[in-house]
Motif scaffolding. Structure first.
Motif, mmCIF file in Angstrom:
data_model
loop_
_atom_site.group_PDB
_atom_site.id
_atom_site.type_symbol
_atom_site.label_atom_id
_atom_site.label_comp_id
_atom_site.label_asym_id
_atom_site.label_seq_id
_atom_site.Cartn_x
_atom_site.Cartn_y
_atom_site.Cartn_z
ATOM 1 N N VAL A 8 115.449 51.525 112.965
ATOM 2 C CA VAL A 8 116.335 51.617 114.131
ATOM 3 C C VAL A 8 115.766 50.990 115.333
ATOM 4 O O VAL A 8 114.884 51.863 115.866
ATOM 5 C CB VAL A 8 117.247 52.937 114.290
ATOM 6 N N GLU A 9 116.322 49.837 115.728
ATOM 7 C CA GLU A 9 115.417 49.445 117.162
ATOM 8 C C GLU A 9 115.800 50.333 118.132
ATOM 9 O O GLU A 9 116.900 50.589 118.632
ATOM 10 C CB GLU A 9 116.289 47.983 117.358
ATOM 11 N N GLY A 10 114.639 50.701 119.135
ATOM 12 C CA GLY A 10 114.629 51.485 120.060
ATOM 13 C C GLY A 10 114.633 52.987 119.934
ATOM 14 O O GLY A 10 114.388 53.853 120.702
ATOM 15 N N SER A 11 114.571 53.316 118.407
ATOM 16 C CA SER A 11 114.519 54.543 118.155
ATOM 17 C C SER A 11 113.062 55.278 118.570
ATOM 18 O O SER A 11 113.008 56.648 118.930
ATOM 19 C CB SER A 11 114.705 54.831 116.647
ATOM 20 N N GLY A 12 112.022 54.634 118.607
ATOM 21 C CA GLY A 12 110.616 54.967 118.891
ATOM 22 C C GLY A 12 110.526 55.473 120.276
ATOM 23 O O GLY A 12 110.252 56.642 120.537
ATOM 24 N N LYS A 13 110.999 54.678 121.502
ATOM 25 C CA LYS A 13 111.171 55.125 122.602
ATOM 26 C C LYS A 13 112.109 56.171 122.939
ATOM 27 O O LYS A 13 111.965 57.028 123.830
ATOM 28 C CB LYS A 13 111.313 53.816 123.460
ATOM 29 N N SER A 14 113.407 56.121 122.216
ATOM 30 C CA SER A 14 114.454 57.230 122.434
ATOM 31 C C SER A 14 113.799 58.619 122.133
ATOM 32 O O SER A 14 113.958 59.580 122.827
ATOM 33 C CB SER A 14 115.534 56.876 121.637
ATOM 34 N N ASN A 15 112.950 58.413 120.812
ATOM 35 C CA ASN A 15 112.283 59.961 120.328
ATOM 36 C C ASN A 15 111.218 60.274 121.439
ATOM 37 O O ASN A 15 111.211 61.407 121.690
ATOM 38 C CB ASN A 15 111.684 59.739 119.062
ATOM 39 N N LEU A 16 110.615 59.337 122.069
ATOM 40 C CA LEU A 16 109.762 59.690 123.229
ATOM 41 C C LEU A 16 110.256 60.376 124.366
ATOM 42 O O LEU A 16 109.739 61.310 124.688
ATOM 43 C CB LEU A 16 108.606 58.493 123.562
ATOM 44 N N LYS A 17 111.241 59.886 124.667
ATOM 45 C CA LYS A 17 112.101 60.259 125.960
ATOM 46 C C LYS A 17 112.616 61.716 125.790
ATOM 47 O O LYS A 17 112.292 62.453 126.544
ATOM 48 C CB LYS A 17 113.249 59.417 126.191
ATOM 49 N N MET A 18 112.924 61.995 124.472
ATOM 50 C CA MET A 18 113.555 63.265 124.133
ATOM 51 C C MET A 18 112.410 64.129 123.928
ATOM 52 O O MET A 18 112.459 65.250 124.622
ATOM 53 C CB MET A 18 114.218 63.314 122.856
ATOM 54 N N SER A 19 111.028 63.645 123.415
ATOM 55 C CA SER A 19 109.946 64.516 123.465
ATOM 56 C C SER A 19 109.418 64.897 124.701
ATOM 57 O O SER A 19 109.134 66.186 124.914
ATOM 58 C CB SER A 19 108.931 63.795 122.405
ATOM 59 N N LYS A 20 109.521 64.129 125.559
ATOM 60 C CA LYS A 20 109.025 64.297 126.993
ATOM 61 C C LYS A 20 109.644 65.207 127.674
ATOM 62 O O LYS A 20 109.502 66.242 128.381
ATOM 63 C CB LYS A 20 108.838 62.837 127.857
ATOM 64 N N PHE A 21 111.123 64.867 127.335
ATOM 65 C CA PHE A 21 112.303 65.971 128.364
ATOM 66 C C PHE A 21 111.857 67.481 127.952
ATOM 67 O O PHE A 21 111.813 68.410 128.642
ATOM 68 C CB PHE A 21 113.625 65.467 127.755
ATOM 69 N N PHE A 22 111.983 67.720 126.522
ATOM 70 C CA PHE A 22 111.656 69.024 125.788
ATOM 71 C C PHE A 22 110.262 69.591 126.366
ATOM 72 O O PHE A 22 109.953 70.613 126.549
ATOM 73 C CB PHE A 22 111.947 69.182 124.514
ATOM 74 N N PHE A 23 109.275 68.732 126.067
ATOM 75 C CA PHE A 23 108.031 69.344 126.160
ATOM 76 C C PHE A 23 107.646 69.517 127.713
ATOM 77 O O PHE A 23 107.197 70.646 128.029
ATOM 78 C CB PHE A 23 106.610 68.232 125.824
ATOM 79 N N ASP A 24 108.272 68.701 128.830
ATOM 80 C CA ASP A 24 108.148 69.379 130.020
ATOM 81 C C ASP A 24 108.949 70.563 130.307
ATOM 82 O O ASP A 24 108.397 71.467 130.856
ATOM 83 C CB ASP A 24 108.855 68.129 131.072
ATOM 84 N N ILE A 25 110.107 71.004 129.618
ATOM 85 C CA ILE A 25 110.740 72.012 129.857
ATOM 86 C C ILE A 25 109.779 73.383 129.180
ATOM 87 O O ILE A 25 109.748 74.354 129.983
ATOM 88 C CB ILE A 25 112.110 72.204 129.017
ATOM 89 N N LEU A 26 109.289 73.247 128.110
ATOM 90 C CA LEU A 26 108.320 74.238 127.599
ATOM 91 C C LEU A 26 107.307 74.386 128.342
ATOM 92 O O LEU A 26 106.715 75.541 128.355
ATOM 93 C CB LEU A 26 108.004 73.605 125.990
ATOM 94 N N LYS A 27 106.720 73.427 128.774
ATOM 95 C CA LYS A 27 105.525 73.408 129.693
ATOM 96 C C LYS A 27 105.800 74.383 131.097
ATOM 97 O O LYS A 27 105.016 75.217 131.343
ATOM 98 C CB LYS A 27 105.023 72.214 130.263
#
Length: 227
Positions: free
Chosen positions: A46-65
C-alpha cells in the motif's frame, strides 16, 4: 550502516554508534490481498503505508516517553521513513503479545464456539511465538517458562506492561472518537540492566481500530489520529 535484516514490513540497519535504524516499507501483512495485523505473511503493498506507520509510531512513542514507559525509541525521520532505536535483545526468537478489547480475528477463529463476533473483552492478553512456519502459535505462561523463553516474573511484567500501554493507546484513540479492538506489541531487553521495553513499531499496522462499528484502514487511521 550495515543491513542486518530484511523484514516483512521494515528493514533493519546497524549504525556505527551501535544503535539501529528501522526503514519502514509499504508492504503490509495480510492474506489474499486483505490487510490483517495478525497475519505472518505480506499480503499487499500500500503506497504511503510505511511513512504512515512511522507517523503513528512516533506519535505513540512520544506519548509513552512522557509517561515514563520504557521503549527502544530514540527518534524518527518521517521524510526518510526511518526510526532510530536502541539495540534490544528479543525473547527467544521473538515474542508477540496481543491485547484484545473485542472478539475479532484469530480470537474468533479459535474461540468462536463460545464467543460472539465483536463481543467486549476485558483487556484479554495472549502471547504468541514469532514462528511463520507454525503460524505464530499461542503459548501459555507455563510453556514460556518451561522452554526458557520467559521467567514467570518476566511474564507478569510483560502482561502488566501490555495492559498499561494498550490502555494508553485505547484512551488516545477514544479522544478521536475511535475504538481500539486489539493491538499487537513486541518487547525486548535493552541496556546493561536488561530492562524490559516495548520494541518494534506502534502503528495502524499493529492494531484494529473501529469508528461507529466500521473498521478504519491504517492509512485512514493516521489521518484521523496524527494529521
Amino acid at each position: 550502516m550495515k543491513l542486518i535484516n530484511k523484514g516483512k514490513t521494515k528493514d533493519v540497519y546497524k549504525l556505527d554508534n551501535g544503535d539501529y535504524l528501522l526503514k519502514f516499507k509499504d508492504d503490509v501483512t495480510g492474506e489474499d490481498g486483505v490487510f490483517d495485523p495478525g497475519a505472518n505473511t505480506v499480503g499487499l503493498t500500500v503506497e504511503g503505508s510505511g511513512k504512515s506507520n512511522l507517523k503513528m509510531s512516533k506519535f505513540f512513542f512520544d506519548i509513552l516517553k512522557d509517561k515514563g514507559i520504557p521503549t527502544h525509541y530514540i527518534d524518527a525521520n518521517i521524510e526518510n521513513g526511518t526510526m532510530t532505536v536502541k539495540p534490544a535483545k528479543v525473547f527467544g526468537n521473538g515474542l508477540e503479545v496481543i491485547c484484545r478489547y473485542r472478539a475479532v480475528g484469530s480470537f474468533m477463529r479459535r474461540y468462536g464456539m463460545y464467543a460472539k463476533e465483536g463481543q467486549p473483552l476485558d483487556a484479554f492478553v495472549e502471547f504468541t511465538l514469532k514462528d511463520d512456519e507454525r503460524k505464530d502459535p499461542p503459548i501459555t505462561k507455563d510453556g514460556l517458562n518451561m522452554l526458557g523463553i520467559l521467567s514467570s516474573d518476566e511474564y507478569d511484567k510483560l502482561k502488566e506492561l501490555t495492559i498499561k500501554i494498550s490502555n494508553i493507546v485505547k484512551e488516545e484513540l477514544a479522544k478521536k472518537g475511535l475504538e481500539l479492538y486489539d493491538i499487537k506489541l513486541e518487547f525486548g531487553r535493552i541496556g546493561e540492566d536488561n530492562e524490559i521495553a516495548l520494541i518494534d513499531e506502534l502503528s495502524g499496522g499493529n492494531m484494529r481500530v473501529y469508528k461507529d462499528n466500521k473498521y478504519i484502514e491504517p492509512l485512514e487511521l493516521v489521518k484521523l489520529v496524527v494529521e
